[in-house]
Scaffold this motif. Structure first.
Motif, mmCIF file in Angstrom:
data_model
loop_
_atom_site.group_PDB
_atom_site.id
_atom_site.type_symbol
_atom_site.label_atom_id
_atom_site.label_comp_id
_atom_site.label_asym_id
_atom_site.label_seq_id
_atom_site.Cartn_x
_atom_site.Cartn_y
_atom_site.Cartn_z
ATOM 1 N N ILE A 191 0.839 -1.195 0.000
ATOM 2 C CA ILE A 191 0.000 0.000 0.000
ATOM 3 C C ILE A 191 0.878 1.250 0.000
ATOM 4 N N LEU A 192 0.367 2.304 -0.608
ATOM 5 C CA LEU A 192 1.090 3.576 -0.607
ATOM 6 C C LEU A 192 1.327 4.006 0.833
ATOM 7 N N GLY A 193 2.561 4.353 1.135
ATOM 8 C CA GLY A 193 2.930 4.779 2.475
ATOM 9 C C GLY A 193 3.374 3.638 3.369
ATOM 10 N N GLY A 194 3.255 2.404 2.879
ATOM 11 C CA GLY A 194 3.637 1.245 3.679
ATOM 12 C C GLY A 194 4.840 0.534 3.093
ATOM 13 N N PRO A 195 5.395 -0.435 3.836
ATOM 14 C CA PRO A 195 6.544 -1.207 3.343
ATOM 15 C C PRO A 195 6.215 -1.917 2.028
ATOM 16 N N GLN A 196 7.220 -2.063 1.182
ATOM 17 C CA GLN A 196 7.034 -2.617 -0.163
ATOM 18 C C GLN A 196 7.865 -3.887 -0.347
ATOM 19 N N ILE A 197 7.271 -4.842 -1.067
ATOM 20 C CA ILE A 197 8.032 -6.004 -1.506
ATOM 21 C C ILE A 197 8.231 -5.887 -3.011
ATOM 22 N N ILE A 198 9.294 -6.474 -3.488
ATOM 23 C CA ILE A 198 9.542 -6.535 -4.929
ATOM 24 C C ILE A 198 9.437 -7.999 -5.325
ATOM 25 N N ARG A 199 8.555 -8.264 -6.272
ATOM 26 C CA ARG A 199 8.404 -9.619 -6.806
ATOM 27 C C ARG A 199 9.231 -9.719 -8.082
ATOM 28 N N ILE A 200 10.131 -10.715 -8.100
ATOM 29 C CA ILE A 200 11.036 -10.910 -9.231
ATOM 30 C C ILE A 200 10.860 -12.329 -9.776
ATOM 31 N N PRO A 201 11.092 -12.514 -11.069
ATOM 32 C CA PRO A 201 10.988 -13.864 -11.641
ATOM 33 C C PRO A 201 12.015 -14.804 -11.019
ATOM 34 N N GLU A 202 11.632 -16.062 -10.865
ATOM 35 C CA GLU A 202 12.556 -17.033 -10.273
ATOM 36 C C GLU A 202 13.789 -17.237 -11.135
ATOM 37 N N ASN A 203 13.710 -16.902 -12.429
ATOM 38 C CA ASN A 203 14.864 -17.043 -13.327
ATOM 39 C C ASN A 203 15.483 -15.684 -13.677
ATOM 40 N N THR A 204 15.338 -14.708 -12.807
ATOM 41 C CA THR A 204 15.832 -13.344 -13.048
ATOM 42 C C THR A 204 17.257 -13.318 -13.588
ATOM 43 N N PHE A 205 18.121 -14.107 -13.010
ATOM 44 C CA PHE A 205 19.538 -13.971 -13.327
ATOM 45 C C PHE A 205 20.001 -14.866 -14.471
ATOM 46 N N GLU A 206 19.034 -15.299 -15.297
ATOM 47 C CA GLU A 206 19.357 -15.938 -16.575
ATOM 48 C C GLU A 206 19.515 -14.886 -17.674
ATOM 49 N N PHE A 207 19.202 -13.650 -17.336
ATOM 50 C CA PHE A 207 19.215 -12.556 -18.305
ATOM 51 C C PHE A 207 20.428 -11.655 -18.040
ATOM 52 N N PRO A 208 20.766 -10.762 -18.979
ATOM 53 C CA PRO A 208 21.955 -9.915 -18.805
ATOM 54 C C PRO A 208 21.909 -9.122 -17.494
ATOM 55 N N LEU A 209 23.017 -9.162 -16.778
ATOM 56 C CA LEU A 209 23.074 -8.531 -15.465
ATOM 57 C C LEU A 209 22.819 -7.025 -15.541
ATOM 58 N N ASN A 210 23.338 -6.347 -16.562
ATOM 59 C CA ASN A 210 23.117 -4.895 -16.618
ATOM 60 C C ASN A 210 21.625 -4.578 -16.743
ATOM 61 N N LEU A 211 20.884 -5.399 -17.482
ATOM 62 C CA LEU A 211 19.439 -5.191 -17.597
ATOM 63 C C LEU A 211 18.755 -5.468 -16.254
ATOM 64 N N MET A 212 19.140 -6.552 -15.581
ATOM 65 C CA MET A 212 18.510 -6.899 -14.304
ATOM 66 C C MET A 212 18.804 -5.838 -13.241
ATOM 67 N N LEU A 213 20.013 -5.299 -13.251
ATOM 68 C CA LEU A 213 20.337 -4.224 -12.308
ATOM 69 C C LEU A 213 19.478 -2.991 -12.562
ATOM 70 N N ASN A 214 19.253 -2.676 -13.826
ATOM 71 C CA ASN A 214 18.399 -1.536 -14.146
ATOM 72 C C ASN A 214 16.955 -1.799 -13.732
ATOM 73 N N LEU A 215 16.480 -3.021 -13.905
ATOM 74 C CA LEU A 215 15.117 -3.349 -13.481
ATOM 75 C C LEU A 215 14.995 -3.310 -11.958
ATOM 76 N N LEU A 216 16.013 -3.793 -11.254
ATOM 77 C CA LEU A 216 15.999 -3.701 -9.788
ATOM 78 C C LEU A 216 16.016 -2.234 -9.341
ATOM 79 N N ALA A 217 16.835 -1.413 -9.987
ATOM 80 C CA ALA A 217 16.881 0.019 -9.659
ATOM 81 C C ALA A 217 15.520 0.666 -9.928
ATOM 82 N N HIS A 218 14.875 0.280 -11.023
ATOM 83 C CA HIS A 218 13.547 0.786 -11.371
ATOM 84 C C HIS A 218 12.569 0.490 -10.221
ATOM 85 N N GLU A 219 12.587 -0.747 -9.757
ATOM 86 C CA GLU A 219 11.676 -1.125 -8.671
ATOM 87 C C GLU A 219 12.043 -0.442 -7.364
ATOM 88 N N MET A 220 13.336 -0.241 -7.114
ATOM 89 C CA MET A 220 13.733 0.450 -5.886
ATOM 90 C C MET A 220 13.323 1.922 -5.923
#
Length: 170
Positions: free
Chosen positions: A59-88
């Motif tokens: 909820i807005l104003g409350g703690p947040q979880i980030i849901r990521i695919p179980e195979n996240t790190f099968e993809f290029p690391l620079n892309l995954m870092l950017n997606l993690l930064a996006h979510e952060m």
């Protein structure tokens, strides 16, 4: 911070052991992405090369979880870092002290960060292919803001930068 090649080796090693959440936690620490409003990671269904979905939930104003695919790190690391930064960015936007209520503004800010790395300069650049895709998404969200609104006016200079970047990528 460890050397990028060392990080890639570490990520691959733990990914092979099925330690996706452990890898994601390591990366947000290593790249200084953490935020007090971040509650943790949860796994979601596997991603496909043409569709990688990460979401920030809570909820807005409350703690947040980030849901990521179980195979996240099968993809290029620079892309995954950017997606993690996006979510952060979304984690920060949903904290009570820095609340950004408008979804279009939240997405605009997060995609802009992916393109220009103002808040997280340590995140590696995207490929031109992904810069083009992210710039297009940013402009989609800008255009969803009410035409001529204060919100659009607030980001007009950034919009010009995104359009200039996009013109160099086409």
């Amino acid at each position: 911070m460890k050397a990028y090649q060392e990080i890639i080796q570490w990520v691959n090693s733990f990914h092979e052991q099925g330690e996706t959440i452990h890898v994601a936690e390591f990366l947000i620490t290593e790249y200084n992405l953490n935020h007090p409003n971040f509650k943790g990671f949860e796994l979601r269904e596997k991603a496909k090369p043409d569709f990688i979905l990460m979401t920030t939930e809570g909820i807005l104003g409350g703690p947040q979880i980030i849901r990521i695919p179980e195979n996240t790190f099968e993809f290029p690391l620079n892309l995954m870092l950017n997606l993690l930064a996006h979510e952060m960015i979304h984690v920060q936007q949903k904290a009570i002290e820095t609340l950004v209520e408008d979804k279009n503004e939240r997405e605009w800010q997060a995609y802009y960060e992916n393109l220009f790395h103002k808040q997280f300069p340590q995140i590696p650049e995207l490929s031109d292919f992904h810069k083009k895709a992210f710039a297009s998404k940013a402009l989609d969200y800008y255009n969803r803001m009410e035409v001529g609104s204060e919100l659009q006016k607030k980001y007009v200079e950034q919009k010009v930068k995104v359009e200039m970047l996009l013109s160099t990528l086409i």
